[in-house]
Design a protein around this motif. Structure first.
Motif, PDB file in Angstrom:
ATOM      1  N   HIS A 290       9.803  -6.518   1.694  1.00  0.00           N
ATOM      2  CA  HIS A 290       8.709  -6.566   0.713  1.00  0.00           C
ATOM      3  C   HIS A 290       7.708  -5.428   0.922  1.00  0.00           C
ATOM      4  CE1 HIS A 290       9.848 -10.440  -1.061  1.00  0.00           C
ATOM      5  NE2 HIS A 290      10.045 -10.894   0.157  1.00  0.00           N
ATOM      6  N   THR A 291       8.214  -4.251   1.219  1.00  0.00           N
ATOM      7  CA  THR A 291       7.336  -3.087   1.397  1.00  0.00           C
ATOM      8  C   THR A 291       7.698  -1.967   0.427  1.00  0.00           C
ATOM      9  OG1 THR A 291       8.775  -2.271   3.194  1.00  0.00           O
ATOM     10  CG2 THR A 291       6.855  -3.590   3.831  1.00  0.00           C
ATOM     11  N   SER A 292       8.384  -2.296  -0.654  1.00  0.00           N
ATOM     12  CA  SER A 292       8.868  -1.291  -1.605  1.00  0.00           C
ATOM     13  C   SER A 292       7.798  -0.831  -2.588  1.00  0.00           C
ATOM     14  CB  SER A 292      10.045  -1.849  -2.410  1.00  0.00           C
ATOM     15  OG  SER A 292       9.585  -2.867  -3.294  1.00  0.00           O
ATOM     16  N   GLY A 293       6.787  -1.658  -2.792  1.00  0.00           N
ATOM     17  CA  GLY A 293       5.774  -1.355  -3.800  1.00  0.00           C
ATOM     18  C   GLY A 293       6.111  -1.865  -5.191  1.00  0.00           C
ATOM     19  N   LEU A 294       7.311  -2.462  -5.364  1.00  0.00           N
ATOM     20  CA  LEU A 294       7.683  -2.991  -6.681  1.00  0.00           C
ATOM     21  C   LEU A 294       6.814  -4.197  -7.041  1.00  0.00           C
ATOM     22  CD1 LEU A 294      11.579  -2.782  -6.508  1.00  0.00           C
ATOM     23  CD2 LEU A 294      10.069  -1.434  -7.976  1.00  0.00           C
ATOM     24  N   ALA A 295       6.355  -4.214  -8.259  1.00  0.00           N
ATOM     25  CA  ALA A 295       5.463  -5.283  -8.704  1.00  0.00           C
ATOM     26  C   ALA A 295       6.205  -6.604  -8.860  1.00  0.00           C
ATOM     27  CB  ALA A 295       4.812  -4.893 -10.035  1.00  0.00           C
TER      28      ALA A 295
END
Length: 209
Positions: free
Chosen positions: A51-56
């Protein structure tokens, strides 16, 4: 538990050298992640897992009440600019993309791969991936809003795993072992990126028998 199953399948594929956690999304799904400052070349599978991808979070738009396909979910997320990459930000979109990666690399949906690799070896007879989005077998988990104002019966999104309460392991150990002691994911892979993360999810889940 859906994310636990998807993560286990992805770790298996990495251990089988069918993918690497350092691969970018573009290495497997070229062109899928584009728009609003996002680019699949800069997002790794490891970032999706952690959960560190930046995808909303696509459910911020759908509020979890509108059934969407994986591609529709990704398109919704890509209408928002990325969060700070490298920082933990819980987003269901990450695991939607991982599910599509699994299908691209294996030729099967993540549900089929999870059934073959996890559900069948562990004999989770009360676990399934319901096709209908309106019901789950009893007994099953119930969902509560973090503020306590709302309570509703769990409704699975399209393709999500549904499980009876008795099948939910109290500890993650069983997911790391298969039939006859064969491990479904090696300890080394499972622990490689393990680290505590802050609890920022807006919804708390509890299983009620």
């Amino acid at each position: 538990m859906t994310k636990t199953f998807i993560a286990t399948v992805v770790l298996q594929l990495a251990a089988e050298h069918r993918l690497s956690l350092s691969d970018s999304v573009d290495d497997h799904l070229s062109g899928l992640v584009r728009g609003a400052g996002h680019h699949g070349r800069t997002v790794t599978l490891r970032a999706l897992l952690t959960h560190t991808s930046g995808l909303a979070e696509f459910t911020a738009d759908t509020e979890g009440t509108v059934p969407v396909t994986p591609l529709q979910a990704v398109r919704i997320a890509l209408t928002h600019p990325p969060a700070d990459r490298g920082r933990f930000a819980y987003s269901n979109t990450n695991y939607v993309v991982l599910g599509v990666v699994v299908q691209q690399d294996t030729g099967h949906s993540y549900a089929i791969e999870a059934e073959r690799r996890i559900v069948a070896p562990l004999r989770l007879t009360g676990t399934s991936f319901p096709a209908a989005p309106t019901a789950l077998p009893d007994p099953h988990g119930r969902a509560y809003a973090a503020d306590g104002d709302r309570c509703h019966r769990t409704r699975p999104a399209r393709g999500r795993r549904g499980g009876r309460a008795r099948d939910h392991p109290r500890r993650p150990g069983p997911l790391l072992r298969g039939a006859a002691g064969r491990r479904t994911a090696s300890r080394a892979w499972a622990a490689r990126d393990a680290r505590p993360v802050p609890h920022t999810a807006r919804t708390a889940w509890a299983s009620i028998p």
